[in-house]
Design an enzyme around this catalytic site. Sequence first.
Site, PDB file in Angstrom:
ATOM      1  N   TYR A 277       0.836  -1.201   0.000  1.00  0.00           N
ATOM      2  CA  TYR A 277       0.000   0.000   0.000  1.00  0.00           C
ATOM      3  C   TYR A 277       0.873   1.254   0.000  1.00  0.00           C
ATOM      4  O   TYR A 277       1.699   1.429   0.891  1.00  0.00           O
ATOM      5  CB  TYR A 277      -0.913  -0.001   1.221  1.00  0.00           C
TER       6      TYR A 277
ATOM      7  N   HIS B  52     -18.105  -0.606   0.429  1.00  0.00           N
ATOM      8  CA  HIS B  52     -18.182  -0.957   1.846  1.00  0.00           C
ATOM      9  C   HIS B  52     -18.000  -2.459   2.038  1.00  0.00           C
ATOM     10  O   HIS B  52     -18.298  -3.269   1.143  1.00  0.00           O
ATOM     11  CB  HIS B  52     -19.538  -0.533   2.413  1.00  0.00           C
TER      12      HIS B  52
ATOM     13  N   ASP C  71      -7.883  -3.137   0.994  1.00  0.00           N
ATOM     14  CA  ASP C  71      -9.092  -2.402   0.626  1.00  0.00           C
ATOM     15  C   ASP C  71     -10.249  -3.325   0.274  1.00  0.00           C
ATOM     16  O   ASP C  71     -10.042  -4.468  -0.182  1.00  0.00           O
ATOM     17  CB  ASP C  71      -8.804  -1.486  -0.561  1.00  0.00           C
ATOM     18  N   ALA C  72     -11.467  -2.814   0.436  1.00  0.00           N
ATOM     19  CA  ALA C  72     -12.672  -3.614   0.214  1.00  0.00           C
ATOM     20  C   ALA C  72     -12.754  -4.141  -1.215  1.00  0.00           C
ATOM     21  O   ALA C  72     -13.093  -5.308  -1.432  1.00  0.00           O
ATOM     22  CB  ALA C  72     -13.913  -2.797   0.556  1.00  0.00           C
TER      23      ALA C  72
ATOM     24  N   ASP D 268     -11.348   2.019   9.615  1.00  0.00           N
ATOM     25  CA  ASP D 268     -12.332   2.202   8.558  1.00  0.00           C
ATOM     26  C   ASP D 268     -12.915   0.814   8.263  1.00  0.00           C
ATOM     27  O   ASP D 268     -12.570  -0.173   8.926  1.00  0.00           O
ATOM     28  CB  ASP D 268     -11.740   2.902   7.328  1.00  0.00           C
ATOM     29  N   CYS D 269     -13.807   0.714   7.279  1.00  0.00           N
ATOM     30  CA  CYS D 269     -14.529  -0.561   7.108  1.00  0.00           C
ATOM     31  C   CYS D 269     -13.595  -1.700   6.727  1.00  0.00           C
ATOM     32  O   CYS D 269     -13.632  -2.783   7.328  1.00  0.00           O
ATOM     33  CB  CYS D 269     -15.667  -0.406   6.101  1.00  0.00           C
ATOM     34  N   SER D 270     -12.728  -1.482   5.739  1.00  0.00           N
ATOM     35  CA  SER D 270     -11.840  -2.561   5.305  1.00  0.00           C
ATOM     36  C   SER D 270     -10.656  -2.725   6.254  1.00  0.00           C
ATOM     37  O   SER D 270     -10.094  -3.821   6.364  1.00  0.00           O
ATOM     38  CB  SER D 270     -11.343  -2.301   3.882  1.00  0.00           C
TER      39      SER D 270
ATOM     40  N   HIS E 282     -19.751  -3.982  11.589  1.00  0.00           N
ATOM     41  CA  HIS E 282     -18.957  -3.199  10.636  1.00  0.00           C
ATOM     42  C   HIS E 282     -18.663  -1.816  11.198  1.00  0.00           C
ATOM     43  O   HIS E 282     -19.291  -1.362  12.163  1.00  0.00           O
ATOM     44  CB  HIS E 282     -19.699  -3.073   9.304  1.00  0.00           C
TER      45      HIS E 282
END
Length: 309
Positions: free
Chosen positions: A94, A260, A225-226, A206-208, A272
């Site tokens: 990343y 998401h 990442d998602a 965050d979500c992911s 989540h």
Amino acid sequence: MNQNECFLTNVSVATVWKRPDSVRQVDKKAIKNPCDILGWLGDMSKDENIALCRENRLETQLLFGEEFLVEKIGDGWAYGYAIMQPSSKDSRGYPGYVPASQLIQKPSNWDNQPNWVIVKEDRVPLYDQKGEMITILSMGTSLPVIDEGDRYVNVLTPTSEIGYLDRKNIAFEKIMPFSGQTIIKIAERYLDLPYLWAGMSSYGFDCSGFSYSLYRMFGKRIPRDAHDQAITGEEVKLGEEKPGDLLFFAYEEGRGTIHHVGIYYGDGKMIHSPTPGKKIEVTELKGTIFERECCSIRRYLKESEVNAS
């Protein structure tokens, strides 16, 4: 600091920025060494916190001792790649910018240690040989073992100093019990934790970052990442999801861009980290926009781990 060389994070949580000029005055505590993540989050207003996402200022975060491949250095910043966080943005990891002061050259014996421990509690003190605190470690931090005592485990730190971790706060990576249910039990500890854009620590996800960090606890490396998580792992048919599976959601009622990810909780619910300004929660899927937007279900568990308690 040499270019094209791996360095280690030498702060509890290093934030990876989109660009050096992404840092605002309110963010100064996050880029120092030692950093003050709690102070940073506490200083931000709700609008300033939401702006991290809206203005796309952050990329991801690194935990203490995590590797960062440096490509270039200048003006106090290192540009490079979080190599433990797979991403379609770059095959090396990343990408983003980290304050150079938050990185240190990897000790020569860092990669030679056969045993590693991982922090299993939320925020854990790391002590030096005098019993003084070196830093606070986030859940998910992984460090190599030097020696073991009855109460403490001696670990190698990025500065080559020996650190001490209380056994009650850690687990040995190779023997961590793993199942969908254990993922859910850990996830439940973070209910009501505020969302943090790019967050990858027990200070905020965050979500992911939430799904990535839960799997990291058990040595399972999934994409950061998602949209990348949604195309790896084993595909699961709707209606066959099990606790610990990842649910993905896309705009245009599931036909558009993925935006998401949540972790299937069981009983038609998911746990989540929803969106900036909200907190980690358990959400019923039926009759909601999430039911309409669900576009993919992925399993990163082995068959033996799916139904294990």
